[in-house]
Design an enzyme around this catalytic site. Sequence first.
Site, PDB file in Angstrom:
ATOM      1  N   ASP A 170       0.887  -1.105   0.179  1.00 31.05           N
ATOM      2  CA  ASP A 170       0.238  -0.083  -0.148  1.00 31.05           C
ATOM      3  C   ASP A 170       1.161   1.342   0.079  1.00 31.05           C
ATOM      4  O   ASP A 170       1.666   1.476   1.043  1.00 31.05           O
ATOM      5  CB  ASP A 170      -1.010  -0.101   1.329  1.00 31.05           C
ATOM      6  CG  ASP A 170      -1.733   1.179   1.246  1.00 31.05           C
ATOM      7  OD1 ASP A 170      -1.341   2.484   0.885  1.00 31.05           O
ATOM      8  OD2 ASP A 170      -3.169   1.116   1.526  1.00 31.05           O
ATOM      9  N   HIS A 171       1.067   1.913  -1.091  1.00 32.96           N
ATOM     10  CA  HIS A 171       2.339   2.613  -1.377  1.00 32.96           C
ATOM     11  C   HIS A 171       1.994   3.913  -0.206  1.00 32.96           C
ATOM     12  O   HIS A 171       3.189   4.665   0.053  1.00 32.96           O
ATOM     13  CB  HIS A 171       2.328   3.202  -2.744  1.00 32.96           C
ATOM     14  CG  HIS A 171       1.209   4.348  -3.014  1.00 32.96           C
ATOM     15  ND1 HIS A 171      -0.005   4.073  -3.699  1.00 32.96           N
ATOM     16  CD2 HIS A 171       1.541   5.756  -3.177  1.00 32.96           C
ATOM     17  CE1 HIS A 171      -0.462   5.353  -3.789  1.00 32.96           C
ATOM     18  NE2 HIS A 171       0.475   6.396  -3.669  1.00 32.96           N
ATOM     19  N   HIS A 233      -5.828   3.015   1.148  1.00 32.94           N
ATOM     20  CA  HIS A 233      -4.997   4.166   1.820  1.00 32.94           C
ATOM     21  C   HIS A 233      -5.681   4.825   3.178  1.00 32.94           C
ATOM     22  O   HIS A 233      -5.014   4.964   4.121  1.00 32.94           O
ATOM     23  CB  HIS A 233      -4.812   5.222   0.729  1.00 32.94           C
ATOM     24  CG  HIS A 233      -4.467   4.637  -0.599  1.00 32.94           C
ATOM     25  ND1 HIS A 233      -3.183   3.532  -0.622  1.00 32.94           N
ATOM     26  CD2 HIS A 233      -4.443   4.926  -1.651  1.00 32.94           C
ATOM     27  CE1 HIS A 233      -2.935   3.196  -1.777  1.00 32.94           C
ATOM     28  NE2 HIS A 233      -3.777   3.924  -2.719  1.00 32.94           N
TER      29      HIS A 233
END
Length: 476
Positions: A170-171, A233
Site C-alpha cells: 500500500d504505497h 489508503h
Amino acid sequence: IPVEDFDLVVFGGTGDLAQRKILPGLFRRYVAGQMPESARIIGAARSDYSDGDYCDLAHDAIVEHVADVDRDKLSAFLDQLHYIAIDAKGDKGWGELKDLIRSDVITAFYFSVGPSLFGDLAERLHSHGIADRDSRVVVEKPFGRDLESARALNRTLADHFDERQIYRIDHYLGKETVQNLMAVRFGNVLFEPLWNQHYVDHIQITVAEEIGVEGRGEYYDRSGAMRDMVQNHLMQLLCLIAMEPPSVFGSDAVRDEKLKVIRALQPVASHEIVRGQYDGADGMTSYREDVGDPRSHTESFIALKVHCSNWRWAGVPFYLRTGKRMKARSSEIAVTFKDLAHSIFPGDEARHRNILSIQLQPDEGMNLQVTIKEPGPGGMRLIDVPLDMTFADALGPENNDIPDAYERLIMDVIRGNQTLFMRGDEVEAAWAWTDPIIDGWEERGDVPKPYDSCSAGPEDAMMLMHRDGRRWRDIK
Ligand code: BG6
C-alpha cells in the site's frame, strides 16, 4: 548503507508502474548508493524485447520521471538490467530465468501484473525451481475487489509462499509523512496522553486529488473511491492514527495493532455516507465522459463518518473523505481536541480549540492551533494562532530530498522488513468492513451526487458534518 546483493524480477516489467515508479525508484536508490553494483533487475514481460530494448525503455522512463539525471550513473545503472520475454501461462522464458537467477543472493519477484496471473506466476516460480524459501514476492493493489476475492488471492499466494515472504504494497505506508504519524504519536510525550475520547472531539482525514480518473477509466469505473482509496489508503491512515502503541516498531507488533483497529470499526449507516461524482466545468470533462459511460453510478468522491468502538475511541467520530477533481491536491489529518472544561476569561464567547493538523502532501508539515492573548491593551482577548512547521523548513535543505514511497518499500523488501506492508488478515479485515457498505448502496440503488470539478465535493458532504455541529476543514 547498501542493502544485500539481490536479483529482483519485475513481472510486468514493461508496464506503466514499472516505468513510472519501480525503475525510477531503483535508479534513485542506486544513485544514493543503496543498491549494490552486483545487484540485478530483470524485467519480464510478454514482449519480445532484447536486453538492449529494455535498457532503452528504462532509460526513457528514468529520464522522464527523475529530475537531473546524471548520465554516467544512468548508464552504469542500466548495465544492471536484464530482460526476459516470458509467458506467464506457458513455458516460454522460464528456463532462461532459472539460468539467470543466482542462488546465493536475495531473490525477489515483483508481480506488477493483474491479480489473475498471480497463481500462474507463483506456480511456475516453484515448478521451475526459481523461488526458494527465502524468496520474496511483492504484490500490488487492488488486492481483490471484495472479501471473497481477497481471500482467494491470499489462498493462491499461500499455496506457494509463507506469509513472511509476501509483501502487499500500500504505497501510502511508504510515504515519509505517513511513517511520521507513528513518530509523532509514539516519539513525543506531548500527544499520547491526550490521544483518546477524553480529550479528542473528532478526527478528519482528507485525501483530495486534483486529477480526474485520467487514462484509468476502465479500471476506476469498476472500483470507485471506496475500493480505490478508502479500503486501503484511508484505512491505513485511520489505523496509524487510532492504533494502540505497539510494544516495539516491528512488523507483527505494528500490524497486530492496526488489525485491532480495523476489527473495531462499526458498520456505517447509510445516512453517514455521501457518494459523489464530478461534473465537467470550464472545459473540463465530466466523470461520465472520462469513463465513457453516460449512466455510470460509480463514485469519484466519498465522505463517511466512522466509529471505532473501543475503550480509547468510544464516541469519537472519524470523518473520512476522498475524491478526485477536487479544488486542490491536499492530504491532511486533523485532530480536533475538546473544548476547555471551563473558561476563566470573562466575556470571551468564542470557541477556542486546539487542532493538530498533519499535512501529508504536498508541503508536508504539522500545525498546532493554539490560543494566545491578542496583543495590545484591549484586555484579555483571546485569539487562535498556528504553531506552524513545514518539514522542509525544519529539516533544512540537506534533508529535503524525500524518497518516493516505492523506493523505500522496494528496499524494505530486500531488507526483509514487512512493517510497512499489509498482512493478509489485515487486508481481509478491511474488506470485511468495506463489503457491507458497498452492498448497502448497491442494494438501495443509490446514485452518487454530482459535484463541480474543482470544488470540495457535493453539498451533502458538508451536511454530514453540519448535522453534528462541525465543519470540514478547507481544502487548500
Ligand atoms: C492509487 C489510486 O492507489 O493512489 C489512484 O489507485 C490515486 O486512484 C493514487 O490517484 C493516489 O496516490 P498519491 O500518492 O498520488 O496520493
